[in-house]
Write an enzyme that holds these catalytic residues in place. Structure first.
Site, PDB file in Angstrom:
ATOM      1  N   GLN A 261      82.025  10.677  32.927  1.00  0.00           N
ATOM      2  CA  GLN A 261      80.763  10.455  33.632  1.00  0.00           C
ATOM      3  C   GLN A 261      80.694  11.322  34.884  1.00  0.00           C
ATOM      4  OE1 GLN A 261      79.153   6.657  33.659  1.00  0.00           O
ATOM      5  NE2 GLN A 261      77.426   7.309  34.859  1.00  0.00           N
ATOM      6  N   PHE A 262      80.157  12.537  34.726  1.00  0.00           N
ATOM      7  CA  PHE A 262      80.093  13.474  35.846  1.00  0.00           C
ATOM      8  C   PHE A 262      79.201  12.981  36.971  1.00  0.00           C
ATOM      9  CE2 PHE A 262      76.213  14.788  33.791  1.00  0.00           C
ATOM     10  CZ  PHE A 262      75.415  15.297  34.813  1.00  0.00           C
ATOM     11  N   THR A 263      78.289  12.054  36.706  1.00  0.00           N
ATOM     12  CA  THR A 263      77.366  11.594  37.741  1.00  0.00           C
ATOM     13  C   THR A 263      78.064  10.796  38.841  1.00  0.00           C
ATOM     14  OG1 THR A 263      76.746   9.612  36.485  1.00  0.00           O
ATOM     15  CG2 THR A 263      75.389  11.593  36.177  1.00  0.00           C
TER      16      THR A 263
END
Length: 156
Positions: free
Chosen positions: A83-85
């Site tokens: 989850q890069f966010t």
């Protein structure tokens, strides 16, 4: 690296209507590699996650890790989802920036490394799919949600 850990009674990841990863009691771990992260940060983060005592003992105190859910050595599940966010920068404006996240190729390499190390160290490991549009279903137990960040060497 950043992780958002949720203690769950169950969790699953669905892609295009198909369940690709599923666990019962354990930890749903959302994982993000940041610029400058390497294997040392991944190793340290995994070690912390596996030893984090956030499951209840017989007295109801948070004294057990995912490696020993019942006090007799039974391992809970790990569901690892990229989850890069988690690296979102929301300091200015209303639209988050993601320049702190590792570039996709580096992020995938570190996520794959993290998953491989988790599988070598823990009995029950499931995953999502890096870069996919995923639906994550979970029943947060508690609720217990804990953020962790292991900064690159030399970064506060």
């Amino acid at each position: 690296m950043i992780a958002l850990i949720q203690r769950v009674s169950q969790a699953r990841v669905v892609i295009d209507g198909q369940t690709v990863g599923q666990i019962g009691a354990g930890l749903l771990v959302l994982v993000c590699a940041e610029r400058g992260d390497g294997q040392a940060q991944a190793d340290k983060l995994l070690d912390k996650i596996l030893k984090l005592r956030i499951f209840g003992d017989d007295a109801g105190k948070m004294n057990r890790s995912v490696q020993d859910l019942d006090g007799r050595g039974s391992a809970g599940g790990l569901l690892l989802v990229s989850q890069f966010t988690l690296a979102a920068d929301t300091a200015s404006g209303n639209r988050p920036g993601f320049s702190n996240a590792a570039p996709p190729g580096e992020g995938r390499r570190l996520y794959d490394y993290f998953v491989a190390r988790a599988r070598a160290a823990h009995a029950v490991v499931q995953t999502g799919q890096f870069g996919a549009d995923m639906q994550v279903h979970l029943v947060n137990d508690g609720p217990v949600t804990i953020p962790l960040r292991i900064a690159p060497t030399g970064v506060p």
